[in-house]
Design a protein around this motif. Structure first.
Motif, PDB file in Angstrom:
ATOM      1  N   SER A 155       0.814  -1.213   0.000  1.00  0.00           N
ATOM      2  CA  SER A 155       0.000   0.000   0.000  1.00  0.00           C
ATOM      3  C   SER A 155       0.849   1.264   0.000  1.00  0.00           C
ATOM      4  O   SER A 155       0.449   2.286  -0.573  1.00  0.00           O
ATOM      5  N   ASP A 173      -4.523   6.833  11.822  1.00  0.00           N
ATOM      6  CA  ASP A 173      -5.710   6.157  11.283  1.00  0.00           C
ATOM      7  C   ASP A 173      -6.677   7.144  10.648  1.00  0.00           C
ATOM      8  O   ASP A 173      -7.255   6.875   9.588  1.00  0.00           O
ATOM      9  N   ARG A 176      -5.284   8.356   7.508  1.00  0.00           N
ATOM     10  CA  ARG A 176      -4.848   7.207   6.709  1.00  0.00           C
ATOM     11  C   ARG A 176      -3.487   7.483   6.073  1.00  0.00           C
ATOM     12  O   ARG A 176      -3.298   7.397   4.865  1.00  0.00           O
ATOM     13  N   THR A 177      -2.519   7.787   6.950  1.00  0.00           N
ATOM     14  CA  THR A 177      -1.145   8.023   6.508  1.00  0.00           C
ATOM     15  C   THR A 177      -0.182   7.305   7.453  1.00  0.00           C
ATOM     16  O   THR A 177      -0.521   7.003   8.602  1.00  0.00           O
ATOM     17  N   ARG A 194      -7.311   1.584   2.222  1.00  0.00           N
ATOM     18  CA  ARG A 194      -8.265   1.038   3.175  1.00  0.00           C
ATOM     19  C   ARG A 194      -7.981  -0.415   3.556  1.00  0.00           C
ATOM     20  O   ARG A 194      -8.042  -0.768   4.742  1.00  0.00           O
ATOM     21  N   VAL A 197      -5.271  -0.363   6.067  1.00  0.00           N
ATOM     22  CA  VAL A 197      -5.754   0.194   7.337  1.00  0.00           C
ATOM     23  C   VAL A 197      -6.521  -0.868   8.111  1.00  0.00           C
ATOM     24  O   VAL A 197      -6.327  -1.048   9.319  1.00  0.00           O
ATOM     25  N   ASP A 198      -7.408  -1.590   7.416  1.00  0.00           N
ATOM     26  CA  ASP A 198      -8.209  -2.629   8.078  1.00  0.00           C
ATOM     27  C   ASP A 198      -7.326  -3.746   8.616  1.00  0.00           C
ATOM     28  O   ASP A 198      -7.542  -4.253   9.730  1.00  0.00           O
ATOM     29  N   HIS A 201      -5.507  -2.481  11.662  1.00  0.00           N
ATOM     30  CA  HIS A 201      -6.422  -2.383  12.802  1.00  0.00           C
ATOM     31  C   HIS A 201      -6.665  -3.761  13.429  1.00  0.00           C
ATOM     32  O   HIS A 201      -6.632  -3.909  14.661  1.00  0.00           O
TER      33      HIS A 201
END
Length: 311
Positions: A155, A173, A176-177, A194, A197-198, A201
């Motif tokens: 990503s 978060d 998103r960086t 995304r 990120v998911d 997390h």
């Protein structure tokens, strides 16, 4: 001692190697490499009838450069990169000799190492990257960590060393960086998709607490099974193992997902200078190597799709 004896080629080489150790603090690996290259240089000069260092000319140095690529009765031909390294050693030797008053001129000053051929970065096709990232993980905390690591590498285009160097405070978060520490201590802010990120997390909530409990509260994002910061070598092994499980035939390296990130962005229409910023390259020239990959891809598509491509 005669002047010729004082300037015997092997004697000057020995003095230069001593200089590298005592005054330059050169590492053992580099010193061994220089010694090997300069022994070859001495052999070449001897075969040419040159034993007095002060008698070496620019033509002798140039001839040695050619001999490196062609080989001789004692040595195999060298690749351009290895020949360039050998000539760097020779140029350093002659700079030293001039600075030390052994010679008045530097015959190697204008001799340039051969330019190394640009190697095209190895990038996986998009479908292989997706297959790699969609590979069902094994059970356990490390499986969630590995998924998050691979998603982040693709990503962001981060180097593996940059990814394992991430601390919790480097991830935002909301925006998103991620903040990456690149070469030379230069930091850059890179957006993160995304899916990554998911995956991050899921790892941070469900797996990292168990891992950090085994260590001393490391601030690192990616932890090993003992709760310490994940090493670059271990991160590479994660990539390699997952690629094998996904049945990807192409060889993978620590830079595979970084190369894929850059190539896929350019193929998708991204400006080369934007990709330069995302990769953290100091010069756009470095990034432009990737444009060779995309041009090759375009040429292949053109050859297949255009009705008069072969005309």
């Amino acid at each position: 001692m005669s002047r010729a004896g004082a300037t015997a080629v092997d004697r000057v080489i020995a003095a230069y190697l001593d200089h590298l150790v005592v005054e330059r603090g050169t590492s053992r690996n580099t010193l061994d490499s220089y010694a090997r290259d300069l022994r070859r240089y001495s052999f070449h000069l001897e075969q040419s009838g040159v034993t007095d260092f002060t008698a070496i000319t620019a033509a002798d140095v140039t001839a040695f450069g050619a001999a490196l690529r062609e080989g001789d009765e004692e040595h195999q031909p060298l690749a351009a990169s290895s020949a360039a390294r050998a000539l760097v050693a020779v140029r350093g030797l002659h700079r030293f000799a001039q600075a030390d008053g052994i010679t008045e001129l530097d015959p190697a000053r204008e001799v340039r190492p051969p330019a190394s051929a640009k190697r095209l970065p190895k990038a996986l096709p998009v479908h292989d990257v997706l297959r790699l990232l969609d590979m069902p993980p094994a059970e356990g905390d490390r499986a969630l960590r590995d998924r998050a690591l691979l998603e982040l590498l693709y990503s962001t285009g981060a180097r593996i060393s940059e990814a394992v160097g991430l601390d919790l405070d480097d991830i935002d978060d909301g925006e998103r960086t991620v903040l990456l520490d690149g070469k030379g201590g230069k930091q850059r802010l890179v957006p993160i998709g995304r899916p990554a990120v998911d995956a991050l997390h899921a790892y941070l909530v469900r797996a990292r607490p168990a891992l950090v409990g085994r260590g001393r509260g490391a601030a690192a994002v990616f932890l090993n099974s003992r709760g310490g910061r994940l090493s670059r070598q271990s991160a590479w092994q994660v990539l390699k193992t997952t690629a094998e499980r996904a049945g990807i035939a192409a060889s993978v390296s620590p830079h595979t997902l970084r190369h894929s990130f850059a190539t896929h962005l350019l193929e998708g229409g991204a400006d080369v200078r934007v990709v330069q910023e995302l990769l953290g390259h100091a010069s756009v020239t470095t990034t432009q190597v990737y444009t060779l990959v995309t041009v090759n891809t375009l040429r292949e598509i053109y050859a297949v799709a255009h009705p008069r491509a072969l005309g």
